[in-house]
Design a protein around this motif. Structure first.
Motif, PDB file in Angstrom:
ATOM      1  N   THR A  73       0.836  -1.195   0.000  1.00 30.43           N
ATOM      2  CA  THR A  73       0.000   0.000   0.000  1.00 30.43           C
ATOM      3  C   THR A  73       0.875   1.250   0.000  1.00 30.43           C
ATOM      4  N   TYR A  74       1.931   1.228   0.779  1.00 27.50           N
ATOM      5  CA  TYR A  74       2.912   2.327   0.810  1.00 27.50           C
ATOM      6  C   TYR A  74       3.395   2.655  -0.600  1.00 27.50           C
ATOM      7  N   ASN A  75       3.740   1.626  -1.370  1.00 28.18           N
ATOM      8  CA  ASN A  75       4.245   1.848  -2.712  1.00 28.18           C
ATOM      9  C   ASN A  75       3.141   2.217  -3.696  1.00 28.18           C
ATOM     10  N   MET A  76       1.934   1.661  -3.525  1.00 23.49           N
ATOM     11  CA  MET A  76       0.830   2.046  -4.397  1.00 23.49           C
ATOM     12  C   MET A  76       0.436   3.507  -4.177  1.00 23.49           C
ATOM     13  N   LEU A  77       0.568   4.006  -2.961  1.00 24.18           N
ATOM     14  CA  LEU A  77       0.299   5.422  -2.722  1.00 24.18           C
ATOM     15  C   LEU A  77       1.351   6.293  -3.405  1.00 24.18           C
ATOM     16  N   LYS A  78       2.594   5.871  -3.365  1.00 22.58           N
ATOM     17  CA  LYS A  78       3.636   6.603  -4.089  1.00 22.58           C
ATOM     18  C   LYS A  78       3.293   6.688  -5.576  1.00 22.58           C
ATOM     19  N   LEU A  79       2.878   5.551  -6.133  1.00 20.67           N
ATOM     20  CA  LEU A  79       2.548   5.504  -7.554  1.00 20.67           C
ATOM     21  C   LEU A  79       1.330   6.369  -7.859  1.00 20.67           C
ATOM     22  N   ALA A  88      -7.085   4.412   0.412  1.00 21.90           N
ATOM     23  CA  ALA A  88      -6.027   3.569   0.975  1.00 21.90           C
ATOM     24  C   ALA A  88      -5.324   4.249   2.150  1.00 21.90           C
ATOM     25  N   TYR A  89      -5.161   5.548   2.061  1.00 22.49           N
ATOM     26  CA  TYR A  89      -4.555   6.316   3.156  1.00 22.49           C
ATOM     27  C   TYR A  89      -5.368   6.154   4.442  1.00 22.49           C
ATOM     28  N   LEU A  90      -6.686   6.304   4.324  1.00 23.94           N
ATOM     29  CA  LEU A  90      -7.549   6.251   5.500  1.00 23.94           C
ATOM     30  C   LEU A  90      -7.763   4.829   5.995  1.00 23.94           C
ATOM     31  N   ASN A  91      -8.045   3.913   5.082  1.00 24.21           N
ATOM     32  CA  ASN A  91      -8.511   2.586   5.478  1.00 24.21           C
ATOM     33  C   ASN A  91      -7.432   1.516   5.525  1.00 24.21           C
ATOM     34  N   ALA A  92      -6.265   1.809   4.965  1.00 27.96           N
ATOM     35  CA  ALA A  92      -5.159   0.844   5.030  1.00 27.96           C
ATOM     36  C   ALA A  92      -3.957   1.403   5.786  1.00 27.96           C
ATOM     37  N   ILE A  93      -3.558   2.647   5.482  1.00 26.90           N
ATOM     38  CA  ILE A  93      -2.372   3.199   6.141  1.00 26.90           C
ATOM     39  C   ILE A  93      -2.689   3.615   7.582  1.00 26.90           C
ATOM     40  N   THR A 111       5.293   9.766   8.974  1.00 31.41           N
ATOM     41  CA  THR A 111       5.971  11.065   8.982  1.00 31.41           C
ATOM     42  C   THR A 111       5.622  11.847   7.718  1.00 31.41           C
ATOM     43  N   LYS A 112       4.647  11.376   6.969  1.00 28.30           N
ATOM     44  CA  LYS A 112       4.209  12.103   5.759  1.00 28.30           C
ATOM     45  C   LYS A 112       2.687  12.068   5.637  1.00 28.30           C
ATOM     46  N   LEU A 113       2.018  12.263   6.759  1.00 31.48           N
ATOM     47  CA  LEU A 113       0.563  12.145   6.769  1.00 31.48           C
ATOM     48  C   LEU A 113      -0.144  13.246   5.987  1.00 31.48           C
ATOM     49  N   THR A 114       0.541  14.331   5.671  1.00 26.88           N
ATOM     50  CA  THR A 114      -0.113  15.388   4.899  1.00 26.88           C
ATOM     51  C   THR A 114       0.054  15.194   3.392  1.00 26.88           C
ATOM     52  N   GLU A 115       0.857  14.214   2.976  1.00 23.41           N
ATOM     53  CA  GLU A 115       1.032  13.990   1.541  1.00 23.41           C
ATOM     54  C   GLU A 115      -0.308  13.669   0.899  1.00 23.41           C
ATOM     55  N   GLY A 116      -0.522  14.224  -0.280  1.00 22.44           N
ATOM     56  CA  GLY A 116      -1.747  13.938  -1.012  1.00 22.44           C
ATOM     57  C   GLY A 116      -2.950  14.728  -0.554  1.00 22.44           C
ATOM     58  N   ALA A 117      -2.800  15.565   0.477  1.00 24.13           N
ATOM     59  CA  ALA A 117      -3.939  16.341   0.971  1.00 24.13           C
ATOM     60  C   ALA A 117      -4.220  17.541   0.082  1.00 24.13           C
TER      61      ALA A 117
END
Length: 752
Positions: A306-312, A332-337, A381-387
């Motif tokens: 999931t970490y890598n799919m979010l990067k992609l 995925a951020y909310l329900n998996a990470i 340590t990157k919870l604001t990414e993608g916001a």
């Protein structure tokens, strides 16, 4: 140097978006506490040993005393760099400076820097078992590059550049056969980090080295839209594609082939291989497309995937501005990470079971150091990414969450506050500063995919216009002005493609899971000391319909699951029991069920599922030890040895094989009085002969059955003399003719 591709939007720099939600603030706080508790000298101990220097302290245990040692340091460098970018905390900066200097001290004159001797790279090239040294190298080089990116520390850059020179010399000297062998073993995102190093330094050898890790046969099949993922190791494959996309970004539009390959891969994974949370894989591997119910176990959804799919997803969104990438990221951020962290301890999960009745199991602070421990450090340590993102004249707000956003170029500061109400989600955007550095700054809000009705808009000085999936704020962005948008949340059913009866519940952005109690919350180990949950009890995971049809239930789940007023909680009366459903990311202390089997009362299907569950538990009770062959982590945990042996995938079945002159062996756990060895063979290897050796002098030639066209299990009884007093046995497979190849799982079960 920036990438050659002009992106539609870019993420906001760390620290310009601030979390203002208690749950996420706690998640970040817990991660910082953990990062500060780790000893830099212990993380660097293996590097000092390999350099022939005396370590300042002893190394950590767990994976840090195995052949993957050093990978944690790479993750740690990235996580601390991200945390520094967010906080500008001097203590974090001092750690990065100290570790960069320590690694420079450990680096050889030729640039080699590693926590294991260089011969581990030789073993990969010689087809000898070795635990993923290039994967570890990727983490180390990426960590150094992160330090430079977030702090501009020249020592980190120098160490990374010298390490890149060693990597380049080695991989540019490969023959094509050696290169193929190296690429057959997990190598993380070596192409990704080498393209990044090239982008920073513009040294041509780093570009050529990155090309050596581009797996063109894989990329070509993805470009053509062929779903060849069945049997592939997920966390091996996703970083390869991240590297392909990085190639496109660094080199420009002439490399669009790699963008298309990445887009099609993303579509395959998200549309055909992912669960409702956004997670994917079973026992770390992709299965057949749309076969998801059949793959639900205690070992689904490796967090690294999931970490890598979010990067992609983030990278593709920045390039294309297509909302599907942002939608996936939010889910995925909310329900998996967020779901992967224990909010009390800060520890993170390796797997998140999709089979009902299991529970989340978390790493231990100082003696686990799994791959997902490392990616977990980075995740929190990157919870604001993608916001939020920005273009030259527009701010894009993507996620509905409490935060503050400072758009420096636009001269605008916004406060975003969110409030959940009954079946509604209210978002308030208020301008707290406008310094007028831009004549007409613009703000766009992405309307959430889960919103099912036209959003209600209440203007207070800011003019808001709806345009397709966006709400545009173009006028009235003055200090003190605000706008309130109200979205609606509905309860929905999400059914798996391979079983119309397997259903999950989603409310707005939240995947719900049902509480299945705390009885016998026992853990066991799999792979290399990875903790996983056990379920030695039968826990019904089916919902029985009295009169209603399946279609009626799916069409109106809110009629059956009753929302508790004022709470994010639903109850369902089922078989004289009350099931309680709450957001899955908040659940961390009990067994749960995300997917539930829905059947009419008295149906044949309900009877069959009960019988199947009973058979499954009976087999589980019989099994003594299980080894997924071809999976390096699990093979290493069983002390693999061998010569001229390799792993393979055949029609989606993972395999370990050798040909004439080759052999491989494992140590397995049985019982001192004997056990039955079960191995899967294939008729496609008919005519082949291999010898099975076992401790105590056991020897038996095995002629692969000629009549066996499909995959089938061969059982071989092993008597008492094969096993030690502790029940251990060494099993050796040696080829005599053709190929010795075993598939899927090798396991020992109890004697009848």
């Amino acid at each position: 140097m920036s990438d050659k591709v002009k992106k539609a939007v870019r993420d906001f720099p760390y620290g310009t978006v601030k979390i203002k939600e208690k749950y996420k603030e706690n998640a970040f706080k817990r991660e910082l506490i953990y990062l500060r508790s780790l000893d830099c000298d212990r993380l660097m101990a293996g590097f000092y040993e390999t350099a022939g220097l005396t370590p300042k302290k002893e190394r950590y245990q767990g994976w840090e005393v195995t052949e993957i040692q050093g990978h944690t340091l790479g993750h740690y460098l990235t996580a601390v760099s991200q945390a520094y970018g967010y906080t500008k905390d001097e203590d974090l900066l001092e750690r990065l400076i100290y570790m960069s200097a320590g690694l420079e001290e450990c680096q050889r004159e030729d640039g080699f820097l590693f926590a294991s001797p260089e011969k581990i790279f030789d073993r990969v090239e010689q087809k000898k078992p070795a635990w993923v040294p290039w994967y570890t190298m990727h983490k180390i080089l990426s960590g150094l590059l992160s330090v430079y990116t977030y702090t501009k520390n020249e020592t980190a850059k120098k160490v990374a550049e010298n390490l890149g020179k060693w990597i380049s010399r080695r991989c540019l000297g490969w023959s094509e056969d050696v290169r193929k062998q190296v690429l057959a073993v997990e190598y993380g995102g070596m192409n990704d980090c080498l393209y990044e190093l090239y982008s920073i330094t513009q040294r041509e050898e780093f570009l050529k080295a990155a090309h050596q890790f581009d797996e063109m046969p894989l990329f070509q099949q993805l470009y053509e839209g062929k779903d060849i993922l069945n049997g592939l190791h997920a966390n091996t494959t996703i970083p390869k594609v991240l590297g392909a996309l990085k190639r496109y970004c660094v080199l420009g539009e002439e490399e669009k082939f790699y963008l298309i390959a990445a887009e099609k891969f993303w579509d395959m994974v998200v549309s055909h291989h992912s669960y409702v949370t956004g997670g994917n894989s079973e026992w770390e591997h992709f299965g057949k497309p749309d076969i998801l119910d059949g793959e639900r176990t205690s070992c689904n959804c490796e967090t690294c995937n999931t970490y890598n799919m979010l990067k992609l997803s983030k990278a593709l969104f920045e390039i294309t501005l297509e909302r599907k990438y942002a939608d996936f990221y939010e889910n995925a951020y909310l329900n998996a990470i967020l779901s992967s962290q224990n909010p009390e301890t800060g520890m993170t999960t390796y797997f998140q079971p999709m089979a009902s009745g299991y529970f989340k199991v978390y790493s231990t602070p100082y003696d686990s150091f799994w791959c997902c421990t490392g990616s977990g450090m980075e995740n929190f340590t990157k919870l604001t990414e993608g916001a939020a993102y920005k273009s030259e004249d527009t701010m894009y707000i993507i996620r509905c969450e409490n935060c503050q956003i400072y758009w420096k170029e636009g001269g605008v500061k916004l406060a975003v506050t969110c409030e959940q109400k009954e079946n509604a989600y209210q978002v308030k955007i208020q301008v707290t500063e406008n310094s007028r550095v831009m004549k007409q700054p613009k703000v766009r809000l992405l309307i959430p995919k889960w919103n099912k009705q036209q959003p209600a808009i209440m203007e207070n000085g800011i003019s808001a216009v709806t345009e397709k999936e966006w709400i545009l704020l173009e006028r009235g962005l003055e200090e003190g002005h605000s706008v309130v948008i109200t979205y609606t949340m509905e309860l929905e059913c999400k059914v798996l493609p391979d079983n119309v009866h397997a259903c999950a519940f989603v409310y707005g952005p939240y995947v719900l899971s049902g509480d299945m109690g705390k009885e016998k919350m026992e853990e066991t180990y799999t792979g290399v000391n990875v903790l996983v949950p056990q379920k030695e009890i039968l826990l019904p995971d089916y919902i029985v319909l009295k009169k209603e049809s399946l279609e009626e239930f799916y069409r109106n789940p809110g009629y059956f699951l009753k929302k508790t007023p004022g709470k994010m909680q639903f109850t369902l009366e089922n078989q004289e029991k009350t099931l309680i459903f709450t957001p899955h990311y908040l659940r961390y202390q009990e067994r749960y069920g995300i997917y539930w089997m829905v059947y009419p009362e008295g149906s044949k299907e309900l009877k069959a599922i009960k019988e199947r569950e009973e058979r499954r538990y009976r087999l589980k009770r019989e099994q003594l030890d299980v080894l997924p062959v071809g999976n390096d982590q699990y093979e290493l945990a069983h002390h693999i040895q061998g010569e001229f042996t390799d792993s393979d995938i055949v029609d989606g079945h993972s395999a370990r094989y050798c040909r004439e002159k080759g052999w491989f062996s494992y140590e397995m756990q049985g019982e001192k009085d004997g056990a039955v060895l079960c191995m899967t063979l294939s008729g496609r290897d008919r005519g082949s002969v291999f010898t099975l050796f076992a401790s105590g002098g056991f020897q038996q030639d095995i002629d692969v059955p000629k009549q066996q066209e499909e995959f089938g299990v061969l059982e071989i009884p092993l008597e008492k003399g094969c096993f030690s007093e502790e029940g251990k046995v060494r099993l050796k497979f040696q080829c005599k003719k053709g190929v010795c190849r075993i598939f899927d799982e090798l396991y020992l079960k109890k004697k009848d």
